[in-house]
Motif scaffolding. Structure first.
Motif, PDB file in Angstrom:
ATOM      1  N   GLY A  35      99.399  27.139  68.990  1.00  0.00           N
ATOM      2  CA  GLY A  35     100.057  26.478  67.878  1.00  0.00           C
ATOM      3  C   GLY A  35      99.781  25.000  67.796  1.00  0.00           C
ATOM      4  O   GLY A  35      99.147  24.417  68.678  1.00  0.00           O
ATOM      5  N   TYR A  37     101.866  21.363  66.801  1.00  0.00           N
ATOM      6  CA  TYR A  37     103.127  20.680  66.607  1.00  0.00           C
ATOM      7  C   TYR A  37     102.802  19.228  66.271  1.00  0.00           C
ATOM      8  O   TYR A  37     101.692  18.758  66.526  1.00  0.00           O
ATOM      9  CB  TYR A  37     103.981  20.758  67.881  1.00  0.00           C
ATOM     10  N   LEU A  47     107.526  21.946  64.780  1.00  0.00           N
ATOM     11  CA  LEU A  47     106.537  23.000  64.593  1.00  0.00           C
ATOM     12  C   LEU A  47     105.736  22.747  63.325  1.00  0.00           C
ATOM     13  O   LEU A  47     106.298  22.440  62.274  1.00  0.00           O
ATOM     14  CB  LEU A  47     107.241  24.351  64.476  1.00  0.00           C
ATOM     15  N   THR A  50     101.969  28.305  64.164  1.00  0.00           N
ATOM     16  CA  THR A  50     101.612  29.073  65.349  1.00  0.00           C
ATOM     17  C   THR A  50     100.866  30.332  64.936  1.00  0.00           C
ATOM     18  O   THR A  50     101.001  30.811  63.805  1.00  0.00           O
ATOM     19  CB  THR A  50     102.843  29.479  66.179  1.00  0.00           C
ATOM     20  N   THR A  57     100.992  34.736  61.931  1.00  0.00           N
ATOM     21  CA  THR A  57     101.143  33.290  61.800  1.00  0.00           C
ATOM     22  C   THR A  57     102.556  32.905  61.367  1.00  0.00           C
ATOM     23  O   THR A  57     103.267  33.700  60.749  1.00  0.00           O
ATOM     24  CB  THR A  57     100.143  32.722  60.786  1.00  0.00           C
ATOM     25  N   TYR A  59     104.655  29.197  59.951  1.00  0.00           N
ATOM     26  CA  TYR A  59     104.464  27.818  59.521  1.00  0.00           C
ATOM     27  C   TYR A  59     105.794  27.099  59.344  1.00  0.00           C
ATOM     28  O   TYR A  59     106.796  27.703  58.958  1.00  0.00           O
ATOM     29  CB  TYR A  59     103.703  27.770  58.189  1.00  0.00           C
ATOM     30  N   ILE A  69      96.429  27.999  59.923  1.00  0.00           N
ATOM     31  CA  ILE A  69      96.037  28.060  61.325  1.00  0.00           C
ATOM     32  C   ILE A  69      95.154  29.281  61.536  1.00  0.00           C
ATOM     33  O   ILE A  69      95.356  30.323  60.906  1.00  0.00           O
ATOM     34  CB  ILE A  69      97.281  28.107  62.245  1.00  0.00           C
TER      35      ILE A  69
END
Length: 116
Positions: A35, A37, A47, A50, A57, A59, A69
Protein backbone atom coordinates in the motif's frame (compact mmCIF):
# COMPACT_ATOMS: atom_id res chain seq x y z
CA UNK A 1 16.80 -6.69 5.94
CA UNK A 2 14.10 -5.92 3.39
CA UNK A 3 14.38 -2.63 1.54
CA UNK A 4 11.60 -0.71 -0.14
CA UNK A 5 12.84 1.93 -2.56
CA UNK A 6 10.37 4.55 -3.68
CA UNK A 7 10.74 6.70 -6.76
CA UNK A 8 8.70 9.04 -8.92
CA UNK A 9 8.05 11.87 -6.50
CA UNK A 10 8.46 15.52 -7.30
CA UNK A 11 6.77 18.79 -8.09
CA UNK A 12 3.74 18.94 -10.36
CA UNK A 13 1.07 21.49 -11.18
CA UNK A 14 -2.51 20.99 -10.12
CA UNK A 15 -4.32 18.78 -12.59
CA UNK A 16 -1.16 16.93 -13.51
CA UNK A 17 -0.14 13.31 -13.06
CA UNK A 18 2.65 11.37 -11.43
CA UNK A 19 3.42 7.69 -10.99
CA UNK A 20 5.12 6.41 -7.90
CA UNK A 21 7.02 3.14 -7.81
CA UNK A 22 8.07 1.06 -4.84
CA UNK A 23 10.61 -1.66 -5.53
CA UNK A 24 11.08 -4.35 -2.91
CA UNK A 25 14.32 -6.24 -2.33
CA UNK A 26 12.28 -9.35 -1.62
CA UNK A 27 9.64 -11.11 -3.64
CA UNK A 28 6.20 -9.58 -3.18
CA UNK A 29 4.40 -12.63 -4.54
CA UNK A 30 3.69 -13.82 -1.01
CA UNK A 31 2.97 -10.41 0.45
CA UNK A 32 -0.40 -10.13 2.13
CA UNK A 33 -0.80 -6.51 1.18
CA UNK A 34 0.99 -3.59 -0.32
CA UNK A 35 0.00 0.00 0.00
CA UNK A 36 0.68 3.67 -0.10
CA UNK A 37 0.18 6.09 2.76
CA UNK A 38 0.86 9.79 3.02
CA UNK A 39 1.58 12.36 5.65
CA UNK A 40 1.19 16.08 5.22
CA UNK A 41 2.83 18.58 7.58
CA UNK A 42 0.99 18.74 10.88
CA UNK A 43 -1.28 15.84 9.99
CA UNK A 44 -1.38 12.16 10.79
CA UNK A 45 -0.35 9.53 8.30
CA UNK A 46 -3.35 8.43 6.24
CA UNK A 47 -4.25 5.63 3.89
CA UNK A 48 -3.98 6.37 0.19
CA UNK A 49 -4.44 2.93 -1.35
CA UNK A 50 -3.81 -0.74 -0.69
CA UNK A 51 -3.77 -3.86 -2.83
CA UNK A 52 -4.05 -7.38 -1.50
CA UNK A 53 -2.33 -10.55 -2.59
CA UNK A 54 -5.42 -11.39 -4.60
CA UNK A 55 -5.53 -7.99 -6.24
CA UNK A 56 -8.34 -6.41 -4.26
CA UNK A 57 -7.89 -2.69 -3.88
CA UNK A 58 -8.94 -0.13 -1.33
CA UNK A 59 -8.68 3.65 -1.56
CA UNK A 60 -8.91 6.60 0.75
CA UNK A 61 -12.02 8.65 0.09
CA UNK A 62 -10.05 11.70 -1.00
CA UNK A 63 -8.28 9.87 -3.85
CA UNK A 64 -11.01 7.58 -5.17
CA UNK A 65 -11.43 7.95 -8.89
CA UNK A 66 -8.11 9.77 -9.27
CA UNK A 67 -5.46 7.33 -8.04
CA UNK A 68 -4.85 3.74 -9.07
CA UNK A 69 -2.70 1.20 -7.27
CA UNK A 70 -1.23 -1.80 -9.04
CA UNK A 71 1.45 -4.40 -8.50
CA UNK A 72 3.87 -6.27 -10.72
CA UNK A 73 4.96 -9.42 -8.95
CA UNK A 74 7.59 -10.18 -11.59
CA UNK A 75 9.30 -6.87 -10.84
CA UNK A 76 8.58 -6.92 -7.09
CA UNK A 77 7.12 -3.47 -7.52
CA UNK A 78 3.95 -1.67 -6.53
CA UNK A 79 2.81 1.44 -8.35
CA UNK A 80 0.58 4.38 -7.61
CA UNK A 81 -0.74 6.25 -10.62
CA UNK A 82 -1.93 9.67 -9.52
CA UNK A 83 -4.08 11.74 -11.85
CA UNK A 84 -5.88 15.05 -11.45
CA UNK A 85 -3.57 16.01 -8.64
CA UNK A 86 -4.66 18.70 -6.22
CA UNK A 87 -2.66 20.93 -3.88
CA UNK A 88 -4.14 19.01 -0.96
CA UNK A 89 -2.38 15.88 -2.26
CA UNK A 90 0.91 17.47 -1.21
CA UNK A 91 2.57 15.17 1.30
CA UNK A 92 5.31 12.65 1.84
CA UNK A 93 4.16 9.34 0.38
CA UNK A 94 5.25 6.08 1.96
CA UNK A 95 5.21 2.57 0.57
CA UNK A 96 4.21 -0.25 2.90
CA UNK A 97 4.43 -4.02 2.43
CA UNK A 98 3.16 -6.65 4.82
CA UNK A 99 4.35 -10.20 4.53
CA UNK A 100 2.99 -13.17 6.49
CA UNK A 101 4.05 -13.27 10.11
CA UNK A 102 3.38 -9.57 10.61
CA UNK A 103 6.50 -8.63 8.69
CA UNK A 104 5.67 -5.00 8.14
CA UNK A 105 8.06 -2.77 6.21
CA UNK A 106 8.02 0.88 5.18
CA UNK A 107 9.88 2.84 2.56
CA UNK A 108 11.78 6.01 3.31
CA UNK A 109 9.13 8.25 1.79
CA UNK A 110 9.01 10.43 -1.28
CA UNK A 111 7.81 14.02 -1.42
CA UNK A 112 4.95 15.01 -3.68
CA UNK A 113 4.29 18.72 -4.04
CA UNK A 114 1.33 19.95 -6.07
CA UNK A 115 1.35 23.63 -6.93
CA UNK A 116 -1.82 25.57 -7.55
Amino acid sequence: QVQLVESGGGLVQAGGSLRLSCAASRTIFSANAMGWYRQAPGKERELVATISRGGSTNYGDSVKGRFTISRDNAKNTVYLQMNSLKPEDTAVYYCNVVWPGRQDYWGQGTQITVSS
